[in-house]
Design a protein around this motif. Structure first.
Motif, PDB file in Angstrom:
ATOM      1  N   GLN A 269     105.970 106.493 -58.535  1.00 15.53           N
ATOM      2  CA  GLN A 269     105.699 106.355 -57.096  1.00 15.53           C
ATOM      3  C   GLN A 269     104.900 105.093 -56.771  1.00 15.53           C
ATOM      4  O   GLN A 269     104.958 104.598 -55.651  1.00 15.53           O
ATOM      5  N   ARG A 270     104.168 104.575 -57.734  1.00 16.67           N
ATOM      6  CA  ARG A 270     103.281 103.441 -57.497  1.00 16.67           C
ATOM      7  C   ARG A 270     104.062 102.139 -57.457  1.00 16.67           C
ATOM      8  O   ARG A 270     105.067 101.990 -58.137  1.00 16.67           O
ATOM      9  N   ARG A 271     103.574 101.184 -56.664  1.00 16.47           N
ATOM     10  CA  ARG A 271     104.236  99.886 -56.514  1.00 16.47           C
ATOM     11  C   ARG A 271     103.365  98.717 -56.966  1.00 16.47           C
ATOM     12  O   ARG A 271     103.830  97.601 -57.065  1.00 16.47           O
ATOM     13  N   ASP A 272     102.073  98.975 -57.200  1.00 13.43           N
ATOM     14  CA  ASP A 272     101.146  97.912 -57.593  1.00 13.43           C
ATOM     15  C   ASP A 272     100.378  98.319 -58.832  1.00 13.43           C
ATOM     16  O   ASP A 272     100.143  99.503 -59.056  1.00 13.43           O
TER      17      ASP A 272
ATOM     18  N   VAL B 141     103.585  98.546 -63.336  1.00 16.90           N
ATOM     19  CA  VAL B 141     104.319  99.722 -62.851  1.00 16.90           C
ATOM     20  C   VAL B 141     105.752  99.378 -62.505  1.00 16.90           C
ATOM     21  O   VAL B 141     106.640 100.226 -62.605  1.00 16.90           O
ATOM     22  N   LEU B 142     106.006  98.141 -62.123  1.00 11.40           N
ATOM     23  CA  LEU B 142     107.368  97.743 -61.770  1.00 11.40           C
ATOM     24  C   LEU B 142     108.304  97.705 -62.977  1.00 11.40           C
ATOM     25  O   LEU B 142     109.516  97.654 -62.824  1.00 11.40           O
ATOM     26  N   SER B 143     107.746  97.747 -64.191  1.00 14.66           N
ATOM     27  CA  SER B 143     108.580  97.795 -65.392  1.00 14.66           C
ATOM     28  C   SER B 143     109.260  99.150 -65.528  1.00 14.66           C
ATOM     29  O   SER B 143     110.239  99.290 -66.243  1.00 14.66           O
TER      30      SER B 143
ATOM     31  N   LYS C  29     104.427  88.312 -57.443  1.00 13.60           N
ATOM     32  CA  LYS C  29     103.058  88.776 -57.285  1.00 13.60           C
ATOM     33  C   LYS C  29     102.262  88.430 -58.529  1.00 13.60           C
ATOM     34  O   LYS C  29     102.774  88.536 -59.636  1.00 13.60           O
ATOM     35  N   VAL C  30     101.030  88.036 -58.344  1.00 10.81           N
ATOM     36  CA  VAL C  30     100.118  87.810 -59.465  1.00 10.81           C
ATOM     37  C   VAL C  30      99.286  89.079 -59.597  1.00 10.81           C
ATOM     38  O   VAL C  30      98.540  89.427 -58.675  1.00 10.81           O
TER      39      VAL C  30
END
Length: 167
Positions: free
Chosen positions: A27-30, A66-68, A161-162
């Motif tokens: 559910q997380r994006r960052d 998390v995007l992985s 994003k960094v």
């Protein structure tokens, strides 16, 4: 109704906690994938074919963004730079007919691990996590622009994003 909240089974709760943590990470994006440090509290409520699980998990940040979309168990923990640790309160429900757990809600609070706890006494270099600024984003964009121009790639890359800056 005779339904009441009871302590969860200690022999099976780590598996259920791992499933719940994966649901939270999806559910997380960052940030970085949370890994399970320990189950601090677990209770459940049985309602017919449905089980509601109330969890309090102590978590550590891994090295996987998390995007992985990687499972937390496949991620490594850093031993060279500070990571965040904290606690997640999670509610899941499982329909036993469908044999599928779903996330009802979660709330995670994190804090950086104090530097003196993760400081490596034998390391030749001490790393420090810095707050990401516009200057850091510009440096990343310039580095990637150079990478794109010097490489023999079929695609060009751009900074989305960094996440972290280490000094």
């Amino acid at each position: 109704s005779n339904a009441q909240i009871t302590p969860a089974d200690c022999n099976t709760i780590e598996t259920d906690a791992g499933v719940a943590l994966d649901l939270v990470n999806r559910q997380r994006r960052d940030g970085y994938v949370f890994g399970l440090f320990r189950v601090a509290d677990a209770h459940e409520l049985h309602l017919g074919n449905l089980t509601v699980l109330y969890l309090t998990l102590d978590v550590l940040e891994t090295e996987c963004p998390v995007l992985s979309r990687r499972n937390w168990e496949s991620c490594e923990y850093s031993d060279t730079y500070p990571m965040d640790f904290g606690q997640c309160k999670i509610i899941t429900y499982t329909n036993h007919l469908l044999k599928k757990s779903q996330l009802y809600g979660f709330n995670c609070t994190l804090s950086p691990v104090p530097p003196d706890i993760v400081e490596c006494k034998d390391c030749p270099v001490k790393l420090e996590a810095l707050e990401v600024t516009e200057q850091h984003k510009d440096i990343a964009k310039k580095a990637l622009k150079k990478f794109n121009s010097e490489g023999n790639h079929t695609n060009n890359f751009a900074v989305d994003k960094v996440e972290r800056v280490l000094k």
